[in-house]
Design a protein around this motif. Sequence first.
Motif, mmCIF file in Angstrom:
data_model
loop_
_atom_site.group_PDB
_atom_site.id
_atom_site.type_symbol
_atom_site.label_atom_id
_atom_site.label_comp_id
_atom_site.label_asym_id
_atom_site.label_seq_id
_atom_site.Cartn_x
_atom_site.Cartn_y
_atom_site.Cartn_z
ATOM 1 N N ASP A 74 0.831 -1.208 0.000
ATOM 2 C CA ASP A 74 0.000 0.000 0.000
ATOM 3 C C ASP A 74 0.865 1.257 0.000
ATOM 4 O O ASP A 74 0.571 2.231 -0.692
ATOM 5 C CB ASP A 74 -0.935 0.017 1.215
ATOM 6 N N ALA A 75 1.950 1.224 0.780
ATOM 7 C CA ALA A 75 2.873 2.364 0.815
ATOM 8 C C ALA A 75 3.525 2.568 -0.552
ATOM 9 O O ALA A 75 3.667 3.708 -1.021
ATOM 10 C CB ALA A 75 3.937 2.158 1.891
ATOM 11 N N MET A 76 3.899 1.467 -1.193
ATOM 12 C CA MET A 76 4.502 1.574 -2.521
ATOM 13 C C MET A 76 3.507 2.137 -3.540
ATOM 14 O O MET A 76 3.880 2.914 -4.426
ATOM 15 C CB MET A 76 5.029 0.211 -2.979
ATOM 16 N N ALA A 77 2.241 1.770 -3.410
ATOM 17 C CA ALA A 77 1.220 2.297 -4.315
ATOM 18 C C ALA A 77 1.041 3.798 -4.112
ATOM 19 O O ALA A 77 0.923 4.557 -5.091
ATOM 20 C CB ALA A 77 -0.104 1.563 -4.097
ATOM 21 N N ASN A 112 1.030 7.906 6.915
ATOM 22 C CA ASN A 112 0.141 7.121 7.773
ATOM 23 C C ASN A 112 0.370 5.624 7.585
ATOM 24 O O ASN A 112 0.398 4.867 8.559
ATOM 25 C CB ASN A 112 -1.322 7.466 7.490
ATOM 26 N N THR A 113 0.554 5.199 6.358
ATOM 27 C CA THR A 113 0.795 3.780 6.098
ATOM 28 C C THR A 113 2.099 3.324 6.743
ATOM 29 O O THR A 113 2.162 2.253 7.345
ATOM 30 C CB THR A 113 0.827 3.517 4.575
ATOM 31 N N ILE A 114 3.137 4.146 6.650
ATOM 32 C CA ILE A 114 4.417 3.798 7.284
ATOM 33 C C ILE A 114 4.263 3.769 8.808
ATOM 34 O O ILE A 114 4.836 2.910 9.483
ATOM 35 C CB ILE A 114 5.527 4.774 6.849
ATOM 36 N N HIS A 115 3.471 4.683 9.364
ATOM 37 C CA HIS A 115 3.225 4.672 10.813
ATOM 38 C C HIS A 115 2.518 3.377 11.227
ATOM 39 O O HIS A 115 2.903 2.745 12.224
ATOM 40 C CB HIS A 115 2.380 5.886 11.204
ATOM 41 N N GLY A 120 2.710 -2.078 13.525
ATOM 42 C CA GLY A 120 2.509 -3.506 13.293
ATOM 43 C C GLY A 120 3.783 -4.303 13.520
ATOM 44 O O GLY A 120 3.750 -5.407 14.061
ATOM 45 N N LEU A 121 4.912 -3.733 13.105
ATOM 46 C CA LEU A 121 6.197 -4.407 13.327
ATOM 47 C C LEU A 121 6.482 -4.562 14.812
ATOM 48 O O LEU A 121 7.030 -5.583 15.251
ATOM 49 C CB LEU A 121 7.335 -3.627 12.665
ATOM 50 N N ASP A 134 15.672 4.241 9.182
ATOM 51 C CA ASP A 134 16.296 4.756 7.960
ATOM 52 C C ASP A 134 15.258 5.021 6.875
ATOM 53 O O ASP A 134 15.346 6.005 6.139
ATOM 54 C CB ASP A 134 17.343 3.780 7.433
ATOM 55 N N LEU A 135 14.277 4.136 6.801
ATOM 56 C CA LEU A 135 13.217 4.300 5.815
ATOM 57 C C LEU A 135 12.407 5.564 6.090
ATOM 58 O O LEU A 135 12.043 6.293 5.162
ATOM 59 C CB LEU A 135 12.317 3.061 5.828
#
Length: 185
Positions: A74-77, A112-115, A120-121, A134-135
């Motif tokens: 989703d983040a890549m999209a 938001n997706t990265i958050h 989740g991680l 880093d990301l």
Amino acid sequence: MTWLVGLLSFLAGVAICLVISHWHQITLSYTLGISDVFNWLVVLALAKLLLLYWQRRHSDVRVEKDLLIQQIKDAMAELTSARSIFIRCYDAQEVLANDARVIKWKLRNLFNTIHFLESGLLRCDRIKQISIADLKETLFSYKDAVTGGNFPAEPYSASDWREEESVYRVLHEGLQDLIFKINRA
């Protein structure tokens, strides 16, 4: 398919036991009593319970990984979508108000997706050791490359294009590497 693997494992275990008993010259008694049948039933029941436990545990981990990988996709999209608008604005040599609004919206969704991915991680026991610091720094650099300077008052320059291109590659590769790390965990 799993029953075939189980059957082959059982047959391999029997063959190994027969080889060991022949090698150590252990004599086998071919009489079968009620206690022998009961012992075999108990061993088979325990083996089945252990197999069921392992399968459930493995499927839970796979579901967690699939959920995290879907968030990365989703983040890549969102990243690709924001980039396509950036390219359109660069080619047109103007940033329309609607394009500026959509770019900001796409970047907000990306953040938001990265958050959500990071939270989740942290919740996954086997995947806690993966860090995305880093990301996140690269994500901030991408935001600066796309919305920095005189955005949206002036069109994007060739140096803006080069900066966006290089940061985009690093960010995209970082997201792909994260998928590989999650799959290996």
